[in-house]
Scaffold this motif. Structure first.
Motif, PDB file in Angstrom:
ATOM      1  N   THR A  35       0.813  -1.216   0.000  1.00 52.23           N
ATOM      2  CA  THR A  35       0.000   0.000   0.000  1.00 52.23           C
ATOM      3  C   THR A  35       0.847   1.267   0.000  1.00 52.23           C
ATOM      4  N   HIS A  36       2.178   1.125  -0.021  1.00 52.85           N
ATOM      5  CA  HIS A  36       3.071   2.275   0.051  1.00 52.85           C
ATOM      6  C   HIS A  36       2.777   3.110   1.289  1.00 52.85           C
ATOM      7  N   PRO A  37       2.908   2.503   2.469  1.00 51.15           N
ATOM      8  CA  PRO A  37       2.538   3.182   3.711  1.00 51.15           C
ATOM      9  C   PRO A  37       3.490   4.311   4.084  1.00 51.15           C
ATOM     10  N   PHE A  83       6.673   4.568   1.492  1.00 49.13           N
ATOM     11  CA  PHE A  83       7.750   3.598   1.355  1.00 49.13           C
ATOM     12  C   PHE A  83       7.294   2.347   0.622  1.00 49.13           C
ATOM     13  N   ASP A  84       8.228   1.748  -0.105  1.00 48.65           N
ATOM     14  CA  ASP A  84       7.909   0.653  -1.005  1.00 48.65           C
ATOM     15  C   ASP A  84       9.080  -0.340  -0.996  1.00 48.65           C
ATOM     16  N   ALA A  85       8.778  -1.604  -0.690  1.00 42.30           N
ATOM     17  CA  ALA A  85       9.833  -2.619  -0.662  1.00 42.30           C
ATOM     18  C   ALA A  85      10.020  -3.280  -2.016  1.00 42.30           C
ATOM     19  N   PRO A  89      11.328  -2.453 -11.497  1.00 41.37           N
ATOM     20  CA  PRO A  89      10.956  -1.194 -12.151  1.00 41.37           C
ATOM     21  C   PRO A  89       9.436  -1.033 -12.205  1.00 41.37           C
ATOM     22  N   HIS A  90       8.949   0.023 -11.626  1.00 43.34           N
ATOM     23  CA  HIS A  90       7.534   0.369 -11.763  1.00 43.34           C
ATOM     24  C   HIS A  90       7.351   1.828 -11.377  1.00 43.34           C
ATOM     25  N   ILE A  91       6.268   2.418 -11.832  1.00 40.77           N
ATOM     26  CA  ILE A  91       5.972   3.799 -11.465  1.00 40.77           C
ATOM     27  C   ILE A  91       4.702   3.819 -10.618  1.00 40.77           C
ATOM     28  N   HIS A  92       4.338   4.989 -10.125  1.00 42.22           N
ATOM     29  CA  HIS A  92       3.221   5.062  -9.191  1.00 42.22           C
ATOM     30  C   HIS A  92       2.105   5.981  -9.654  1.00 42.22           C
ATOM     31  N   PHE A  93       0.911   5.546  -9.333  1.00 41.11           N
ATOM     32  CA  PHE A  93      -0.288   6.319  -9.606  1.00 41.11           C
ATOM     33  C   PHE A  93      -0.926   6.684  -8.271  1.00 41.11           C
ATOM     34  N   LEU A 102      -1.089   3.257  -6.322  1.00 31.29           N
ATOM     35  CA  LEU A 102      -1.060   1.975  -7.011  1.00 31.29           C
ATOM     36  C   LEU A 102       0.216   1.824  -7.819  1.00 31.29           C
ATOM     37  N   ASP A 103       0.664   0.574  -7.955  1.00 32.72           N
ATOM     38  CA  ASP A 103       1.830   0.276  -8.781  1.00 32.72           C
ATOM     39  C   ASP A 103       1.429   0.219 -10.250  1.00 32.72           C
ATOM     40  N   VAL A 104       2.272   0.751 -11.103  1.00 31.81           N
ATOM     41  CA  VAL A 104       2.048   0.690 -12.539  1.00 31.81           C
ATOM     42  C   VAL A 104       3.282   0.047 -13.165  1.00 31.81           C
TER      43      VAL A 104
END
Ligand code: ZN
Ligand code: ZN
Length: 140
Positions: A35-37, A83-85, A89-93, A102-104
């Motif tokens: 959830t990118h807390p 924060f993201d574990a 490679p991904h970007i965020h929305f 959300l992960d993109v």
């Protein structure tokens, strides 16, 4: 020790981080919550099961994890670092309405034509709008 704890421990040790109880808990939380807390969210969720945990420990642990490249910090929100574990490679929305991040998925190595001689070791791209859930709520 269950499977997740072993993976968490290995990941910390691989980056030269001593796997204390608190560090293990923060890392495990990030690996099991996509959830990118924020640091506060992590503290609030972990505190009931680890009463010895302090907010300062959570902040220090996150700083250490980011510094060692185990976790990435996302500054998609003005007020709070997220924060993201997931280091793939991904970007965020970010949804402007409910705040969900959300992960993109993106293709690896998609950085376009950088100026000559430049070495990129970090890149973050953010997309902001309204998520599917919020959009469907509005239609009803
Ligand atoms: Zn939303
Ligand atoms: Zn992410």
């Amino acid at each position: 020790m269950d499977g997740v704890k072993n993976i968490v421990k290995e990941r910390l040790q691989l980056h030269g981080i001593k796997p204390s109880l608190q560090r293990m808990a923060v890392m495990e939380y990030l690996m099991t919550h996509r959830t990118h807390p924020t640091a506060d969210m992590i503290f609030t969720d972990l505190y009931p099961s680890i009463p010895t945990l302090s907010k300062a420990t959570v902040y220090n642990t996150l700083n250490l994890l980011v510094e060692r490249g185990v976790v990435r910090m996302i500054t998609i929100e003005e007020k709070n670092a997220r924060f993201d574990a997931c280091m793939d490679p991904h970007i965020h929305f970010r949804c402007r309405e409910c705040g969900a991040i959300l992960d993109v998925d993106v293709e690896a190595h998609w950085i376009p034509n950088m100026p000559e001689g430049v070495i990129v070791d970090m890149s973050e791209t953010y997309c902001i709008g309204s998520c599917a859930k919020c959009n469907s709520l509005r239609e009803n």
